[in-house]
Design a protein around this motif. Structure first.
Motif, PDB file in Angstrom:
ATOM      1  N   PHE A  38      42.297  23.535 -38.254  1.00  0.00           N
ATOM      2  CA  PHE A  38      42.140  24.602 -38.731  1.00  0.00           C
ATOM      3  C   PHE A  38      42.499  25.769 -37.766  1.00  0.00           C
ATOM      4  O   PHE A  38      42.359  25.670 -36.589  1.00  0.00           O
ATOM      5  CB  PHE A  38      40.684  24.742 -38.810  1.00  0.00           C
ATOM      6  N   VAL A  39      42.718  27.184 -38.325  1.00  0.00           N
ATOM      7  CA  VAL A  39      42.828  28.286 -37.419  1.00  0.00           C
ATOM      8  C   VAL A  39      41.990  29.402 -38.312  1.00  0.00           C
ATOM      9  O   VAL A  39      42.013  29.504 -39.425  1.00  0.00           O
ATOM     10  CB  VAL A  39      44.199  28.498 -37.504  1.00  0.00           C
ATOM     11  N   THR A  40      40.997  30.267 -37.380  1.00  0.00           N
ATOM     12  CA  THR A  40      40.324  30.936 -37.871  1.00  0.00           C
ATOM     13  C   THR A  40      40.596  32.296 -37.080  1.00  0.00           C
ATOM     14  O   THR A  40      40.843  32.421 -36.029  1.00  0.00           O
ATOM     15  CB  THR A  40      38.739  30.720 -37.894  1.00  0.00           C
ATOM     16  N   LEU A  41      40.483  33.618 -37.859  1.00  0.00           N
ATOM     17  CA  LEU A  41      40.546  34.844 -37.321  1.00  0.00           C
ATOM     18  C   LEU A  41      39.180  35.246 -36.817  1.00  0.00           C
ATOM     19  O   LEU A  41      38.246  35.132 -37.587  1.00  0.00           O
ATOM     20  CB  LEU A  41      41.178  35.745 -38.062  1.00  0.00           C
ATOM     21  N   TYR A  42      38.728  35.834 -35.512  1.00  0.00           N
ATOM     22  CA  TYR A  42      37.441  36.342 -35.322  1.00  0.00           C
ATOM     23  C   TYR A  42      37.839  37.783 -34.645  1.00  0.00           C
ATOM     24  O   TYR A  42      37.712  37.908 -33.621  1.00  0.00           O
ATOM     25  CB  TYR A  42      36.868  35.407 -34.064  1.00  0.00           C
ATOM     26  N   ARG A  43      38.253  38.746 -35.358  1.00  0.00           N
ATOM     27  CA  ARG A  43      38.877  39.899 -35.047  1.00  0.00           C
ATOM     28  C   ARG A  43      40.330  39.968 -34.759  1.00  0.00           C
ATOM     29  O   ARG A  43      40.812  38.776 -34.688  1.00  0.00           O
ATOM     30  CB  ARG A  43      38.027  40.609 -33.604  1.00  0.00           C
ATOM     31  N   ASP A  44      40.876  41.013 -34.331  1.00  0.00           N
ATOM     32  CA  ASP A  44      42.232  41.172 -34.406  1.00  0.00           C
ATOM     33  C   ASP A  44      42.834  40.502 -33.592  1.00  0.00           C
ATOM     34  O   ASP A  44      43.941  39.782 -33.534  1.00  0.00           O
ATOM     35  CB  ASP A  44      42.712  42.722 -34.230  1.00  0.00           C
ATOM     36  N   ASN A  45      42.310  40.261 -32.306  1.00  0.00           N
ATOM     37  CA  ASN A  45      43.006  39.486 -31.178  1.00  0.00           C
ATOM     38  C   ASN A  45      42.224  38.225 -30.781  1.00  0.00           C
ATOM     39  O   ASN A  45      42.720  37.697 -29.900  1.00  0.00           O
ATOM     40  CB  ASN A  45      42.887  40.361 -29.857  1.00  0.00           C
ATOM     41  N   ALA A 252      32.005  38.163 -25.722  1.00  0.00           N
ATOM     42  CA  ALA A 252      30.823  38.309 -26.078  1.00  0.00           C
ATOM     43  C   ALA A 252      30.616  38.768 -27.745  1.00  0.00           C
ATOM     44  O   ALA A 252      29.579  38.347 -28.154  1.00  0.00           O
ATOM     45  CB  ALA A 252      30.435  40.103 -25.777  1.00  0.00           C
ATOM     46  N   TYR A 253      31.781  38.959 -28.595  1.00  0.00           N
ATOM     47  CA  TYR A 253      31.523  38.759 -29.716  1.00  0.00           C
ATOM     48  C   TYR A 253      31.487  37.640 -30.501  1.00  0.00           C
ATOM     49  O   TYR A 253      30.737  37.448 -31.495  1.00  0.00           O
ATOM     50  CB  TYR A 253      33.025  39.609 -30.485  1.00  0.00           C
ATOM     51  N   ILE A 254      31.923  36.426 -29.726  1.00  0.00           N
ATOM     52  CA  ILE A 254      31.985  35.121 -30.188  1.00  0.00           C
ATOM     53  C   ILE A 254      30.686  34.502 -29.916  1.00  0.00           C
ATOM     54  O   ILE A 254      29.945  34.156 -30.743  1.00  0.00           O
ATOM     55  CB  ILE A 254      33.154  34.449 -29.490  1.00  0.00           C
ATOM     56  N   THR A 255      30.190  34.502 -28.615  1.00  0.00           N
ATOM     57  CA  THR A 255      28.970  33.893 -28.230  1.00  0.00           C
ATOM     58  C   THR A 255      27.791  34.920 -28.204  1.00  0.00           C
ATOM     59  O   THR A 255      26.718  34.426 -27.885  1.00  0.00           O
ATOM     60  CB  THR A 255      29.030  33.178 -27.001  1.00  0.00           C
ATOM     61  N   GLY A 256      28.022  36.049 -28.354  1.00  0.00           N
ATOM     62  CA  GLY A 256      26.812  37.093 -28.558  1.00  0.00           C
ATOM     63  C   GLY A 256      26.809  37.923 -27.385  1.00  0.00           C
ATOM     64  O   GLY A 256      27.038  37.633 -26.126  1.00  0.00           O
TER      65      GLY A 256
END
Length: 837
Positions: A38-45, A252-256
């Motif tokens: 699977f590939v998922t986007l979590y913001r542009d970069n 920080a966006y990923i794990t908080g």
């Protein structure tokens, strides 16, 4: 046959993509080995690669770690064949290609590209024999140095041909420069060059070993790392940016983002194993007042309990704990008690009885309660993997359940690796069994590194529950020893049982910087060292260094000599007082930095390359670092130094904090030092808010006036911010705060509302402040002023509403600084201070 296989795979892809649409993921390929990608986007970069068996029972760390939902609506997946896909986002792309998929050496090659540069190349084995031991190799074509993979008592830059173990363990007398696992783990690596920074987060909570490859092992000479977990799945996030701060914010966006701690927790903490009684506690508290040393929190270790049963008190030595806590709180101070995860197996002990009856202990493979030995003797461990168990554990913090507690009592959780004295590696059996609330079982080996994190979640929830029903919910303060990705959302951490030795003091700096790079900003080390007895010089130097730890606590072992700050002689007491006074003076700046960390996902202490990413000579520097964005500090961490080397980046002006003397940028400067020397330098272009009146605690400083330190850059400009709120509750989330921008340009210092990235949940509350500015210290003026005046709608409270008034101000030259006195401009108002030459 291969053609038929490809057609079948494409059909499966189409079907699986439709099935996965509800969770915003795009399925890239299904492999002959029975694994899906699977590939998922979590913001542009930020792109995520997840490889797992199509069927099977695998623990998914992301269910409780990932803070934000993925947003795959911008993701474009185009598959040329069933074994080759291109994944494109607005600013990043990933090429995933399968190789030798019908062989025992099958693997994927992943190229992650951002900013027009291939920054990460990964090889992921996907042959059937690898499905129970996930691994990958990452190389970084543009990088010069690798960082991260905490926690280890090692240098900041990762060492080639060394295998770093990520396995949370209670290691007695842990060694320095040893890559073995200690108390906590964050499987995050940062690769940096002067042009580009890349992050890799391999989100797996099983034991993991990461070997840093020799550059010559790669064809292009690039540094790299080989990751291998004991069990679980490959779940990897790739983060690309122009500099470390961008990658840090993505992480920080990923794990908080870190939670905003209450102000008192940023003060000085006094702890030992153990303060023996109520009288002992009150004597220590009075000692701080007698010696005029501020502090905020007094701590109690395990001996305060009844037979080491947590959530109880030894009523012989602490007969009225509520009165003790209230006596300490009457001076604006708090207390902390310890609450470890092992529970004494004693009938009649309410925690054990309830955990047993509800089935909330970790189990053995046969289904009985898992037992082992820890401080109370025979013990069992709460199954924090079970949300129902976490919810129940949280109720233990309620004041009607935890006798003797009050709203001024906070929490320390230790031994939560978890430590099991009579087990292999002094930790829980890998085959111990956890159960979810729905009854699904998972072996401990899958979530070992998360156990302390899950404990912290439950304790945090408990503090919120104990505060429910109050006029305003108070922010928790929790200290944990064991941690994992995401722990920064709930607690501070410290580096565990260090030693009263100079090399442990020196190594504390790269340990804390590495944690900070890995998105854990509220970190500290025991000042003075936990084991053994520090001599006066070491104790003084450790406190002088500790004032620049985000979490600032002194702690000591049961068998050490008493070491309260006034026990090392009059000269040492004076030096310790002066250092702690500096920490308290900087609390407005530090609190503002923590707010920015909470709002933006930045961090508090920063290696020099974090702020000056293009200066390659700074990449390995670990003894001089940034305390927030505006202060350069270089603690003295070696015995008997007469001269101390400070490294000044070339990308800024630097001024001595105490004199305003301008230092030479881009140099390694040896400065003469005495025992009173604390090397602190302000960054040109910054404005730092401070409070200079010495008080007994942070609570006593709330209404104190401000002193602003204005340091000019090469253009004569500077900028800074001040954030303030009630320092204790969540009312700021409803708009009850002030966020002010301070700016100096063309001889004019202004105060206005700050542009902020923080958006409150609502704006139902407001915040009022009577704090004013009593002094402005300016570094870097090219000539002395002729006249200085303040213009404001509220200067000294004398102006009519809405009518600007001007007040001429007095000033003097002190060393190399211009000091403006008593402008009395309210920080909540808009005002200008104008300098004429």
């Amino acid at each position: 046959m291969i053609r038929l296989h490809n057609m079948c795979s494409l059909l499966l892809i189409a079907m699986a993509t439709m099935l996965m649409a509800s969770v915003h993921a795009a399925e890239v390929m299904i492999l002959p080995s029975g694994q899906t990608v699977f590939v998922t986007l979590y913001r542009d970069n930020i792109l995520r690669l997840k490889v797992q068996p199509t069927a099977g029972d695998f623990y998914r760390v992301t269910d409780v770690v990932v803070a934000d939902k993925e947003a795959a609506d911008k993701l474009k997946v185009s598959c040329a064949t069933a074994t080759s896909c291109l994944v494109e986002a607005a600013k990043a792309s990933m090429t995933v290609t399968g190789h030798d998929l019908d062989s025992d050496t099958a693997h994927l090659i992943v190229e992650y590209r951002t900013g027009g540069v291939v920054s990460t190349i990964s090889k992921v084995p996907v042959a059937p024999q690898f499905k129970d031991a996930p691994e990958l190799t990452t190389t970084f074509p543009t990088a010069k140095k690798l960082f991260g993979l905490p926690q280890h008592a090692m240098d900041l830059a990762l060492k080639e041909d060394v295998t770093y173990q990520l396995y949370n363990l209670d290691v007695f007398h842990y060694k320095l420069d040893d890559p073995g696992g200690i108390y906590g783990s964050i499987p995050f690596l940062m690769a940096h060059s002067s042009q580009h920074t890349t992050g890799v987060l391999f989100l797996n909570s099983a034991e993991m070993n990461v070997r840093i490859l020799k550059s010559q092992e790669e064809a292009n000479g690039a540094p790299g790392a080989h990751w291998k977990a004991e069990v679980g799945i490959v779940d990897v996030f790739f983060l690309g940016g122009a500099n470390p701060s961008q990658v840090h914010e993505m992480h920080a966006y990923i794990t908080g983002k870190a939670y905003l701690p209450p102000m008192f927790s940023l003060g000085y903490h006094q702890c030992r194993w153990n303060y023996r009684s109520t009288d002992d506690c009150l004597d220590v508290d009075a000692g701080f007042d007698q010696h005029n040393i501020p502090y905020d929190v007094l701590w109690l270790d395990i001996e305060h309990t009844d037979g080491k049963k947590y959530f109880t008190w030894d009523l012989h030595n602490f007969p009225e704990p509520t009165k003790l806590i209230n006596s300490i709180a009457a001076k604006g101070r708090k207390m902390v008690t310890i609450k470890d995860p092992h529970i004494k197996r004693e009938n009649g002990y309410h925690v054990h009885d309830e955990a047993t009856s509800k089935g909330f202990y970790v189990k053995t493979e046969s289904g009985s309660d898992y037992e082992g030995h820890c401080w109370p003797g025979t013990s069992s461990w709460i199954d924090f993997h079970n949300k129902d168990a976490r919810d129940w554990y949280a109720t233990l913090f309620k004041h009607d359940r935890y006798g003797g507690s009050t709203p001024d009592l906070y929490t320390w959780i230790d031994m939560n690796e978890p430590s099991v004295f009579n087990s292999h590696q002094v930790t829980m059996d890998r085959n111990a069994v956890h159960r979810s609330a729905s009854g699904k079982q998972v072996k401990h080996r899958y979530l070992h590194n998360m156990y302390g994190y899950l404990h912290t979640m439950a304790a945090f929830q408990g503090h919120l529950l104990s505060s429910a029903g109050a006029a305003a919910v108070k922010r928790p303060f929790i200290l944990t020893r064991s941690f994992f990705s995401g722990s920064q959302r709930y607690s501070a951490m410290w580096t565990g049982d260090n030693m009263a030795k100079w090399d442990h003091l020196e190594k504390s700096l790269p340990m804390l910087l590495s944690l900070s790079l890995a998105n854990y900003p509220f970190v500290g080390a025991d000042c003075g060292g936990f084991f053994f007895n520090p001599e006066a010089e070491l104790m003084v130097r450790w406190i002088q260094a500790g004032i620049f730890y985000p979490f600032f606590r002194a702690h000591a072992h049961l068998e050490t000599k008493r070491r309260e700050p006034w026990l090392f002689g009059e000269d040492s007491t004076s030096r310790i007082r002066a250092a702690i006074a500096i920490r308290y003076s900087m609390l407005p700046y530090l609190y503002t930095t923590f707010f920015q960390t909470h709002a933006l996902g930045t961090t508090v202490i920063r290696p020099l390359f974090y702020e000056f990413p293009a200066e390659e000579n700074l990449f390995s520097e670990q003894n001089t670092y940034m305390f927030g964005p505006s202060l350069l500090v270089s603690p003295i961490v070696r015995e008997g130094e007469a001269f101390h080397m400070v490294r000044f980046p070339s990308g800024a002006f630097w001024y001595d904090w105490f004199t305003g003397k301008k230092m030479e940028s881009g140099t390694d400067t040896n400065i003469a030092v005495t025992m009173d020397t604390i090397p602190i330098y302000t960054r040109g272009g910054s404005i730092i808010p401070t409070k200079q009146r010495l008080r007994r605690s942070s609570a006593a400083m709330v209404h104190d006036p401000l002193t602003l330190y204005v340091s000019l850059d090469e253009r004569g400009n500077s900028y800074g911010e001040l954030y303030t709120d009630d320092e204790d509750t969540y009312n700021f989330e409803s708009g009850a705060f002030l966020h002010r921008a301070l700016s100096f340009s063309a001889g004019r210092l202004t105060c206005r509302a700050a542009p902020t990235a923080y958006t409150p949940k609502d704006r139902t509350k407001t915040f009022q402040s009577d704090v004013y500015v009593e002094r402005v210290v300016i570094f870097g003026l090219s000539k002395e002023p002729r006249r200085i005046a303040a213009t404001s709608a509220n200067v000294g409270g004398n102006a009519a509403d809405g009518v600007a008034t001007a007040t001429e101000l007095t000033w003097s030259k002190v060393h190399d600084a211009i000091v403006v006195r008593q402008p009395k401009t309210q920080i909540a108002a808009d005002w200008d201070i104008v300098i004429e030459f």
